[in-house]
Structures are given as C-alpha cells and as structure tokens.
Write a protein that holds these residues in place. Structure first.
Motif, PDB file in Angstrom:
ATOM      1  N   VAL A  30      60.415  30.092 -25.549  1.00  0.00           N
ATOM      2  CA  VAL A  30      60.624  28.864 -25.952  1.00  0.00           C
ATOM      3  C   VAL A  30      62.788  28.711 -25.604  1.00  0.00           C
ATOM      4  N   GLN A  31      62.623  27.269 -24.679  1.00  0.00           N
ATOM      5  CA  GLN A  31      63.804  26.987 -25.428  1.00  0.00           C
ATOM      6  C   GLN A  31      64.216  26.080 -25.949  1.00  0.00           C
ATOM      7  N   GLY A  32      64.677  26.668 -27.354  1.00  0.00           N
ATOM      8  CA  GLY A  32      64.719  25.146 -28.502  1.00  0.00           C
ATOM      9  C   GLY A  32      65.785  24.455 -28.650  1.00  0.00           C
ATOM     10  N   TYR A  33      67.281  24.519 -28.213  1.00  0.00           N
ATOM     11  CA  TYR A  33      67.681  24.151 -28.601  1.00  0.00           C
ATOM     12  C   TYR A  33      67.894  22.741 -28.414  1.00  0.00           C
ATOM     13  N   PRO A  34      67.604  22.239 -26.898  1.00  0.00           N
ATOM     14  CA  PRO A  34      68.709  21.137 -26.426  1.00  0.00           C
ATOM     15  C   PRO A  34      66.828  20.152 -27.119  1.00  0.00           C
ATOM     16  N   SER A  35      65.901  20.341 -27.005  1.00  0.00           N
ATOM     17  CA  SER A  35      64.360  20.199 -27.514  1.00  0.00           C
ATOM     18  C   SER A  35      64.813  19.579 -28.839  1.00  0.00           C
ATOM     19  N   LEU A  36      64.769  20.598 -29.500  1.00  0.00           N
ATOM     20  CA  LEU A  36      64.474  20.403 -31.193  1.00  0.00           C
ATOM     21  C   LEU A  36      66.417  19.290 -31.332  1.00  0.00           C
ATOM     22  N   ILE A  37      66.703  19.350 -30.841  1.00  0.00           N
ATOM     23  CA  ILE A  37      67.900  18.421 -31.000  1.00  0.00           C
ATOM     24  C   ILE A  37      67.995  16.379 -31.038  1.00  0.00           C
ATOM     25  N   SER A  38      66.846  16.883 -29.117  1.00  0.00           N
ATOM     26  CA  SER A  38      66.359  15.501 -28.715  1.00  0.00           C
ATOM     27  C   SER A  38      65.341  14.886 -29.846  1.00  0.00           C
ATOM     28  N   MET A  39      64.669  15.424 -30.203  1.00  0.00           N
ATOM     29  CA  MET A  39      63.480  15.357 -31.357  1.00  0.00           C
ATOM     30  C   MET A  39      63.890  14.626 -32.781  1.00  0.00           C
ATOM     31  N   ILE A  40      64.529  15.457 -33.113  1.00  0.00           N
ATOM     32  CA  ILE A  40      65.558  14.929 -34.745  1.00  0.00           C
ATOM     33  C   ILE A  40      65.971  13.671 -34.680  1.00  0.00           C
ATOM     34  N   THR A  41      66.901  13.852 -32.947  1.00  0.00           N
ATOM     35  CA  THR A  41      67.392  12.294 -33.240  1.00  0.00           C
ATOM     36  C   THR A  41      66.623  11.264 -32.846  1.00  0.00           C
ATOM     37  N   ILE A  42      65.058  11.269 -32.216  1.00  0.00           N
ATOM     38  CA  ILE A  42      64.994  10.563 -31.592  1.00  0.00           C
ATOM     39  C   ILE A  42      63.736  10.610 -33.072  1.00  0.00           C
ATOM     40  N   LEU A  43      63.242  11.157 -34.077  1.00  0.00           N
ATOM     41  CA  LEU A  43      62.658  10.661 -34.550  1.00  0.00           C
ATOM     42  C   LEU A  43      63.062  10.021 -36.160  1.00  0.00           C
ATOM     43  N   GLY A  44      64.189  10.922 -36.153  1.00  0.00           N
ATOM     44  CA  GLY A  44      65.245  10.777 -37.359  1.00  0.00           C
ATOM     45  C   GLY A  44      65.954   9.330 -37.487  1.00  0.00           C
ATOM     46  N   GLY A  45      66.045   8.482 -36.161  1.00  0.00           N
ATOM     47  CA  GLY A  45      66.074   7.066 -35.662  1.00  0.00           C
ATOM     48  C   GLY A  45      65.238   6.357 -35.794  1.00  0.00           C
ATOM     49  N   VAL A  46      63.667   6.856 -35.691  1.00  0.00           N
ATOM     50  CA  VAL A  46      62.755   6.089 -35.585  1.00  0.00           C
ATOM     51  C   VAL A  46      62.321   5.765 -37.708  1.00  0.00           C
ATOM     52  N   GLN A  47      63.041   7.509 -37.672  1.00  0.00           N
ATOM     53  CA  GLN A  47      62.576   7.046 -39.398  1.00  0.00           C
ATOM     54  C   GLN A  47      63.289   5.970 -40.191  1.00  0.00           C
ATOM     55  N   LEU A  48      65.032   6.160 -39.934  1.00  0.00           N
ATOM     56  CA  LEU A  48      65.557   5.896 -40.377  1.00  0.00           C
ATOM     57  C   LEU A  48      65.670   3.916 -40.536  1.00  0.00           C
ATOM     58  N   LEU A  49      65.246   3.173 -39.217  1.00  0.00           N
ATOM     59  CA  LEU A  49      65.048   2.230 -38.616  1.00  0.00           C
ATOM     60  C   LEU A  49      63.320   1.747 -39.566  1.00  0.00           C
ATOM     61  N   SER A  50      62.769   2.315 -39.821  1.00  0.00           N
ATOM     62  CA  SER A  50      61.015   1.899 -40.359  1.00  0.00           C
ATOM     63  C   SER A  50      61.456   1.798 -41.681  1.00  0.00           C
ATOM     64  N   ILE A  51      62.664   2.517 -42.173  1.00  0.00           N
ATOM     65  CA  ILE A  51      62.976   1.982 -43.695  1.00  0.00           C
ATOM     66  C   ILE A  51      63.478   1.281 -43.569  1.00  0.00           C
ATOM     67  N   GLY A  52      63.955   1.106 -42.960  1.00  0.00           N
ATOM     68  CA  GLY A  52      65.623   0.047 -42.500  1.00  0.00           C
ATOM     69  C   GLY A  52      64.602  -1.808 -42.952  1.00  0.00           C
ATOM     70  N   LEU A  53      63.827  -1.556 -42.429  1.00  0.00           N
ATOM     71  CA  LEU A  53      62.965  -2.481 -41.676  1.00  0.00           C
ATOM     72  C   LEU A  53      61.634  -2.857 -43.175  1.00  0.00           C
ATOM     73  N   LEU A  54      61.116  -1.808 -43.886  1.00  0.00           N
ATOM     74  CA  LEU A  54      60.625  -1.672 -44.665  1.00  0.00           C
ATOM     75  C   LEU A  54      60.927  -2.454 -45.940  1.00  0.00           C
ATOM     76  N   GLY A  55      62.450  -1.935 -45.986  1.00  0.00           N
ATOM     77  CA  GLY A  55      63.386  -2.342 -46.974  1.00  0.00           C
ATOM     78  C   GLY A  55      64.057  -4.448 -46.684  1.00  0.00           C
ATOM     79  N   GLU A  56      64.249  -3.832 -45.960  1.00  0.00           N
ATOM     80  CA  GLU A  56      64.178  -5.745 -45.850  1.00  0.00           C
ATOM     81  C   GLU A  56      63.311  -7.053 -46.440  1.00  0.00           C
ATOM     82  N   TYR A  57      61.801  -6.205 -45.990  1.00  0.00           N
ATOM     83  CA  TYR A  57      60.829  -7.021 -46.359  1.00  0.00           C
ATOM     84  C   TYR A  57      60.429  -6.413 -48.535  1.00  0.00           C
TER      85      TYR A  57
END
Ligand code: UDP
Ligand code: MG
Length: 351
Positions: free
Chosen positions: A275-302
């Motif tokens: 398994v070539q872990g590091y790059p895929s791990l970082i990209s997954m974490i940032t994508i997921l983190g971004g989507v989560q924060l965005l959704s939380i922000g949106l929820l917060g708006e309501y």
C-alpha cells in the motif's frame, strides 16, 4: 409653524382617507431626497387622489433626517418614520408597510431608479382587479454586466430550489393592495428576504415591464459582498436544498471512500501490491475534512437563523414618527424613559 401650513395639516387630518401610500426607504440619501420628493409629488398631483408619502429613515448619518423633518413639517401628506439605527432595507420596508394606511401601497427606491411616472399605470393595473403589481426590469441602465448577469442567474437558481416562485428580474418596486399589505404584516419572521416574502403571499399578480434608470444622485449602498450576503439570505430563508446538497455530497464522498478502500484491499490481497499510503491518506483527509466543515458550516447557518428567530426581537425600533407635522415624541412626552410603546409600536427615546 405658520398659520397657512397649520391649517393645511388640520384639513388633512380631517379628511384622512388615504387611497394611495408611497413607501420609500432612505439611507444616506440627502443628495436625492429633494429631487425625489418633487418628482413623486408632481406625478401624484396630476392623479388628484388622496395620498401619503411614507418616508422611512433607516438610520442615515447624513442630512436625510433633517430634510425629512422639513418635508414632514411643510407637507401634511408626508409621514416621516425614523428607525433607531440602520436596520437594512428589508426592515425599513417593513416599517414603511406598517405605517402605510392607503388602500394601495407602492414601494419604491429613493434614488429614482424606479421612475415615479409609472405610478398611474400601476394604479390602473390594480384597479383592474389584481392585488400585486410587480415591476419587471426590461433593462438596467447604469449597472455593470456582472451585476445584471449574477442577478439573473441568482433568481433562476432560487426559483429552481425553493418553494416560492419569484418573477425573474423584479425588485422591490411594486404595488400592494391593502389585502396584500395585511398578508405581509402577518409574516413576522426576523430574517426578512422581502422579494421572497412578496412571492410567498401569492394573490393575483400582474407584471409590468419598465426600463430601470441609473441612480439620480448619491451612491449605491450595496457592494458585491452585501449582494452575495443578500443572495445567500434569500436561498437559506426559502429553501433547505443546500442541506440536502450537503447530504448528497457526503453520500458521494462516502461511496467513493468505500470503493477506494475495497480497491486498495483487493490490490494488496490479489496483486501483492504494497500500500502506497501517505499521498492518498492526505488527499482523503483533506477532502473529507473540507466536506465535513462545509456541511457543518451550512448546518450552522440554519441553526443560526433559528437562534435569531427564537429571540423574537422586533424587526426594527422607532426613534420617532412624524405625522401631520407632529412628532410622537412631542405628543406623548415622557422624556426620561428610554423605551415606550404606543399601541403595537416600540419606540426608543434618547434622553
Ligand atoms: N436602503 C436602506 N437601507 C440600507 C440600504 C439601502 O433603506 O441599509 C435604501 C436606499 O436608501 C434606497 C434603496 O434602499 O432607497 C435601494 O438602495 P440602493 O439604491 O443603494 O440599491 P441598488 O439600487 O443599488 O440595488
Ligand atoms: Mg438604487
């Protein structure tokens, strides 16, 4: 006040049966207020119907309040409403509608972008039996290509995702019948996206097309950031589609994550590929983190909106109202209180 003006005020008070109210919100409009008053009254004089001009000062910091005082003292058909601070155009319009007493109420901007010469045509449409006469801009002189384009796109998107149908290219310039005004008064939410509320009440509507003029004088109060905020306000006030969108994006990301994991496991098991872990791990974490924060922000708006609604603060506070040349503060003098209620209205009094 001289005797002539005083008798004009008296006469007006005696025959108070207003057919048409014109509601105009003003925020730092001293450059244009006189021209506006003259043009509007010139049109109304020809019509020869009992009318009133409801001018709402939205906490201006220039000469607007002084000039409004002057107009209200000289002309009994001017009702000057002063808010305690700048509450924004939506609140100023609400205050105007609350103070208008006419059988028909026309809302227009102070800067003469909405030509007063169209008033007779609007009245005609109203008399033909509709409750709302909506003014649609055929052209918008003096506004940038980007503003026109973004405004058009915004209304298309909002109509597609919300449960109201806002006619494309209409602003706040419109006529409301008494029935429509009473309907508007029942909507006492704090987040007031007026164009959406106007559309929400429904009632028979007719549309008149017109050419929007450039501003007569002074500067626009909206920069791109506040227009964006208004657009966002419009969408979140009338639709929960963004929440559903966030859920959709979350679902897609999760699906992608599962497939990706399966692929990695299969590759390791069957192909013996380490398994070539590091790059895929970082990209997954940032994508997921971004989507989560965005959704939380949106929820917060309501949630934030709900928070403001539950406070049940008034939409605006009044500093003063001048009717027939007399201020409420003069007639109901109680100089040391800071808040006072007259009927349903709440005033702030400065000592
Ligand atoms: N206005 C207001 N409160 C505000 C901003 C604007 O009452 O906080 C009024 C302003 O005085 C004018 C109308 O709303 O009568 C429209 O404002 P503007 O002409 O700046 O907007 P634009 O026509 O550029 O969209
Ligand atoms: Mg304008």
């Amino acid at each position: 006040m001289n005797a002539l003006v005083e008798s004009r005020h008296l006469e007006f008070r005696r025959n108070r049966k207003v057919e048409l109210s014109i509601v105009i919100p003003l925020y730092n409009e001293h450059e244009v207020i006189t021209a506006m008053y003259e043009r509007v009254t010139a049109v109304l004089a020809i019509l020869a119907i009992p009318y009133e001009l409801v001018l709402v000062d939205d906490g201006s910091r220039d000469g607007t309040p002084i000039m409004m005082n002057r107009l209200a003292a000289a002309d009994p058909s001017v009702i000057a409403v002063f808010l305690s601070r700048n509450f924004g155009k939506e609140a100023a319009l609400t205050a105007g509608l609350d103070h208008a007493t006419g059988n028909a109420v026309i809302i227009m901007d102070a800067d003469l972008q909405d030509p007063p010469e169209l008033i007779p045509e609007m009245l005609q449409a109203w008399k033909a039996g509709v409750d709302v006469v909506c003014m649609r801009r055929r052209s918008r002189a003096g506004e940038s290509w980007f503003k026109r384009y973004s405004a058009r796109r915004f209304y298309r998107v909002l109509n597609a995702i919300s449960d109201v149908d806002i006619p494309v290219d209409t602003g706040d310039f419109r006529l409301l019948s008494r029935k429509a005004v009473e309907a508007m008064k029942q909507l006492n939410e704090r987040n007031r996206y007026m164009k959406g509320l106007f559309a929400w009440i429904g009632l028979p509507t007719s549309i008149i097309e017109y050419d929007r003029m450039p501003r007569a004088a002074g500067a626009t109060k909206w920069d791109y950031l506040s227009l964006f905020n208004l657009a966002f306000e419009g969408i979140t006030s009338f639709s929960t589609a963004p929440l559903r969108l966030a859920m959709g994006v979350g679902l897609l990301t999760a699906l992608f994550g599962i497939l990706f994991t399966l692929w990695i496991v299969a590759k390791a098991l069957f192909l013996g590929d380490p398994v070539q872990g590091y790059p895929s791990l970082i990209s997954m974490i940032t994508i997921l983190g971004g989507v989560q924060l965005l959704s939380i922000g949106l929820l917060g708006e309501y949630i934030g909106k709900t928070y403001y609604e539950t406070k049940q603060r008034p939409v605006y506070l009044l500093r003063d109202v001048m009717r027939c040349g007399k201020s409420v503060n003069e007639t109901e003098a109680a100089p040391h209180t800071t808040f006072m209620s007259v009927g349903k209205e709440t005033y702030v009094r400065f000592k």
